[in-house]
Structure formats: structure tokens, C-alpha cells
Design a protein around this motif. Sequence first.
Motif, PDB file in Angstrom:
ATOM      1  N   ASP A  80     -17.866 -17.949  17.090  1.00  0.00           N
ATOM      2  CA  ASP A  80     -17.534 -16.879  18.023  1.00  0.00           C
ATOM      3  C   ASP A  80     -17.380 -15.581  17.243  1.00  0.00           C
ATOM      4  N   ASN A  82     -17.759 -11.519  16.922  1.00  0.00           N
ATOM      5  CA  ASN A  82     -17.853 -10.285  17.697  1.00  0.00           C
ATOM      6  C   ASN A  82     -19.197  -9.605  17.403  1.00  0.00           C
ATOM      7  N   LYS A  84     -20.072  -6.709  17.102  1.00  0.00           N
ATOM      8  CA  LYS A  84     -20.044  -5.537  16.223  1.00  0.00           C
ATOM      9  C   LYS A  84     -20.238  -5.922  14.752  1.00  0.00           C
ATOM     10  N   TYR A  85     -20.065  -7.215  14.431  1.00  0.00           N
ATOM     11  CA  TYR A  85     -20.242  -7.670  13.056  1.00  0.00           C
ATOM     12  C   TYR A  85     -21.653  -8.207  12.859  1.00  0.00           C
ATOM     13  N   SER A 121     -10.862 -17.985  11.494  1.00  0.00           N
ATOM     14  CA  SER A 121     -11.485 -16.822  12.130  1.00  0.00           C
ATOM     15  C   SER A 121     -11.374 -15.562  11.286  1.00  0.00           C
ATOM     16  N   GLU A 122     -10.781 -15.675  10.075  1.00  0.00           N
ATOM     17  CA  GLU A 122     -10.640 -14.509   9.205  1.00  0.00           C
ATOM     18  C   GLU A 122     -11.640 -14.556   8.058  1.00  0.00           C
ATOM     19  N   ASP A 232     -10.430 -10.346  11.347  1.00  0.00           N
ATOM     20  CA  ASP A 232     -10.726 -11.363  12.341  1.00  0.00           C
ATOM     21  C   ASP A 232     -12.124 -11.105  12.898  1.00  0.00           C
ATOM     22  N   TYR A 233     -13.079 -11.965  12.551  1.00  0.00           N
ATOM     23  CA  TYR A 233     -14.454 -11.700  12.967  1.00  0.00           C
ATOM     24  C   TYR A 233     -14.697 -12.023  14.444  1.00  0.00           C
ATOM     25  N   THR A 234     -13.673 -12.559  15.138  1.00  0.00           N
ATOM     26  CA  THR A 234     -13.825 -12.826  16.567  1.00  0.00           C
ATOM     27  C   THR A 234     -13.352 -11.654  17.419  1.00  0.00           C
ATOM     28  N   GLY A 235     -12.570 -10.753  16.790  1.00  0.00           N
ATOM     29  CA  GLY A 235     -11.960  -9.665  17.562  1.00  0.00           C
ATOM     30  C   GLY A 235     -12.710  -8.358  17.488  1.00  0.00           C
TER      31      GLY A 235
END
Length: 235
Positions: A80, A82, A84-85, A121-122, A232-235
Motif C-alpha cells: 500500500d 502512496n 506520491k512516492y 510501513s516506514e 510512512d510510505y502509506t501516508g
Amino acid sequence: MKTLQDLETEFNFTYPVLYRQLYDDQMLDWGPEGNGWYTNVFPALKENPPLLLFGNDIEIWDPVAYHGGIREIINHEVYDINPKYRMVPFAKNGAGDLYVFQFDGEVNGEIPVTFFPHDDSEAEFLAKNLQDFIFRQLLESLTEMDEYSMFEGDSEEEIRKNLHNQLRTHRRYLTLRQIEILEDIYQRDIFEYTYKTPNGSQFEAKGLLTFDELEKLINREIAFEKLNTKFDYTG
């Protein structure tokens, strides 16, 4: 058979120049995979080590062979992430965590390298570019030369030979200062030392470099604004 250019076209990104050079120089080729790799392939590679053969728990991907793994990250098929990444994996460790080019973090042409854990998630910024990441890996591999490293079973003389072989094949991808630092450390004898983890635990290790020395070198030699920061790559 796909090429780097095919991958770039398909997924709309451009690999760092240094990575292209490594690919053209066949430095990303660790030989055929399989159960017999350590016995049948690794001994021959030691004479002319490909990229980070003696690195710190890392396996370099053949980008064409791992096309599917690249697609999974870019198209967010497994994780999951984001939108933007923009991450493109190029290596993994023994636990299945990934090392990725963080294209959305590019600054002045420098594409950072990020550690992407498979069960968290980090993600964490490790270096501002591939060259500094290679240097960091070469340093980190000198802190714990035990039965869990690629130096397992080697005598100190053999370890020294392997290190110099690796530096010989890696010199053209490093700065002169990075080469000088590594050559200076390689002159040491392997020693035992004690280190403490952030939670207060204490462990014994042996190598050519302590964790405290490693931290100082990283902060001094490859510092950049996001070094060792997590997100956090999900946020």
C-alpha cells in the motif's frame, strides 16, 4: 528479452547514470541463482567481485530478470504505497526487504537510495545517491565479520584478499576520498569489540570497524538532509 531501456520506457523512469554504467560493466551479474550458488558460483566471483558481493546482507538484482518485482512496487500491486512516492527496487536483503531508488526524492539530479522493509510501513533514507550507498555498504560490511557474513570460514588473509579484490572492481564507482578511507581501514587487523544497541542490550562482535566508528564516518562523509530519516510510505 527486455533491456534497461525497455524497463524505463514501460514504467516511465530513467535509471541513475552510475547504475547504467554498472549494468553495462556486468557488475550487476551475480551468476545463475539456485541451491548450488554458494558452492559453485560464489568461489569464482570472489576473484572479480560484482557489485557488493561482500556487502552488508544484500543481494543485487538483475533488473531484467526481476522485472516482475519492479512492476509490483511501481504499480503498487503488493504494498500500500502512496502514489506520491516513486520507488524502483534494485536489491534486497536476506529477509526480503528492498533497497530502492527514491525518484520522488531527487534533488539536483541526485536520486536517493531508500531501505524499504517488507513488514513495516516506514521506509528509511540511506544515501543521497547510489555512489554513497555503495560506499556505505562497503563500510557496513566491515563491522561484523562473523559466521553470518559472506566472510564465513575465511582466514584473515583470505578476508583481506577478498576485500582488496572487491575494492579493485569497485574503484571506478567511488570517489578518491572514499577509496582512501577504505584502504586505510583495510590495513587494520580484525579485532573484537563490544557494542550496545539503543535498547541497552550488549553484544560482542569482530571486524575492522566498530559501529560507533561507522556512524561517525557516515555522518561525516555522506551526510545529507534526509540521512537516516524515516517516513510512512502509506501516508
